[in-house]
Write an enzyme that holds these catalytic residues in place. Sequence first.
Site, short mmCIF file in Angstrom:
data_model
loop_
_atom_site.label_atom_id
_atom_site.label_comp_id
_atom_site.label_asym_id
_atom_site.label_seq_id
_atom_site.Cartn_x
_atom_site.Cartn_y
_atom_site.Cartn_z
N GLY A 11 0.65 -1.25 -0.44
CA GLY A 11 -0.18 0.42 0.01
C GLY A 11 0.76 1.11 -0.29
O GLY A 11 0.82 1.90 0.39
N ALA A 12 1.89 1.11 -1.11
CA ALA A 12 2.24 2.14 -1.03
C ALA A 12 2.20 3.44 -1.56
O ALA A 12 3.32 4.46 -1.81
CB ALA A 12 3.86 1.53 -0.92
N ASN A 85 1.07 -2.00 5.29
CA ASN A 85 0.65 -0.79 5.40
C ASN A 85 -0.58 -0.53 4.60
O ASN A 85 -1.42 0.44 4.33
CB ASN A 85 1.39 0.12 5.05
CG ASN A 85 0.79 1.34 4.33
OD1 ASN A 85 0.62 2.35 5.98
ND2 ASN A 85 0.74 2.45 3.57
N SER A 137 -3.80 1.65 13.68
CA SER A 137 -4.36 3.32 13.57
C SER A 137 -5.07 3.07 15.19
O SER A 137 -4.98 2.29 16.49
CB SER A 137 -5.22 3.39 12.63
OG SER A 137 -6.34 4.05 14.22
N TYR A 151 -14.24 -0.05 10.44
CA TYR A 151 -13.34 -0.33 10.27
C TYR A 151 -11.65 -0.02 11.61
O TYR A 151 -10.90 -1.11 11.52
CB TYR A 151 -13.01 1.40 9.76
CG TYR A 151 -11.87 2.16 9.68
CD1 TYR A 151 -10.23 1.31 9.01
CD2 TYR A 151 -10.84 2.44 10.76
CE1 TYR A 151 -9.13 2.04 9.02
CE2 TYR A 151 -9.33 3.04 10.29
CZ TYR A 151 -8.76 2.95 9.73
OH TYR A 151 -7.26 3.50 9.48
N ALA A 153 -12.98 -2.54 13.95
CA ALA A 153 -12.73 -3.63 13.98
C ALA A 153 -11.62 -4.83 12.81
O ALA A 153 -10.59 -5.02 14.17
CB ALA A 153 -14.45 -4.47 13.78
N THR A 154 -11.33 -4.55 12.06
CA THR A 154 -10.76 -4.11 11.40
C THR A 154 -8.41 -4.09 11.68
O THR A 154 -7.96 -5.03 11.75
CB THR A 154 -10.85 -3.81 9.61
OG1 THR A 154 -10.27 -2.67 9.90
CG2 THR A 154 -11.50 -4.17 8.89
N LYS A 155 -8.63 -2.99 12.29
CA LYS A 155 -7.55 -2.42 12.87
C LYS A 155 -7.32 -3.17 14.44
O LYS A 155 -6.46 -3.55 14.92
CB LYS A 155 -7.63 -0.91 13.08
CG LYS A 155 -7.76 -0.31 11.90
CD LYS A 155 -6.67 -1.14 10.93
CE LYS A 155 -6.29 -0.22 9.55
NZ LYS A 155 -5.27 -0.99 9.12
#
Length: 279
Positions: A11-12, A85, A137, A151, A153-155
């Site tokens: 994810g750059a 990332n 995050s 979001y 929950a994913t983090k």
Amino acid sequence: MATKKVWFVTGASKGLGLALVKRLLTEGYPVAATSRDAQALQEEVGFQGDTFLPLQVDLNDSQAMADTIRQIVNQFGTIDVVVNNAGYGQLGTLEELSDEESRANFDVNVFGTLNVIRHVMPLFREKKSGSFFNISSIAGFMGTFPGWGIYNATKFAVVGLTEALSAETKSMGISATVVYPGYFKTNFLLQGSLRTAAHPIADYTEARELEIVHNEHIIGNQPGDPEKAAAAFIQVAELETKPLHLFLGSDSFAMAHSKIEMLQNDLKTFESMSKSTDF
């Protein structure tokens, strides 16, 4: 002089990932980086030279990931540091978001990271060294943001798997660090990195108010400097003993403290209740 570590960053093409890749290349590190569009990544980074390998890869495609790792090792001989990332923000309350919207966010933010780990680990195990930096995050530590539940929950999931990974690989000389960035002045809050609910419900006042705050007040006023974050990553990667938890930004640091305070208060207030359930 010791050879420079080989970095692999997913994810750059924007945000912290882009800032990190540029800084690494400037400092002479060999870097492989992924994006959904390798050409766009090459243009964004603006670096010509054989120490940079831009890659277009679907992080959830197991075969593509195996090929990617092979390609990096063919070019640079090894991989030393992995930065997971890739990810995007999904706004919407739990009731508003469809199963499809929720699963899509998990696919990129969680399962993409898992696929990278799965394919890098044989290499790390073989050489008995390597470092993972999994980008969560502050929303993966403190979840009380209305409209950010999926979001979050994913983090939170990224935190859980990173903690387990650090314990699973400790005896192999491999480290895993979960990174909790606060708000950084990147394009994360702009179109493409942040999706909103397809079917919003008007009753959710707090969620709508927080969306307005993000759109009108936070964009452009984020306290974090991506350049300094990139420097911090490089510094930590060179440490002999790396942290399991790394909070980046004074806002992230402050929110972490307030969450810990809330936990302490609940523990203290309900201590007798907690202990009353033993035999």
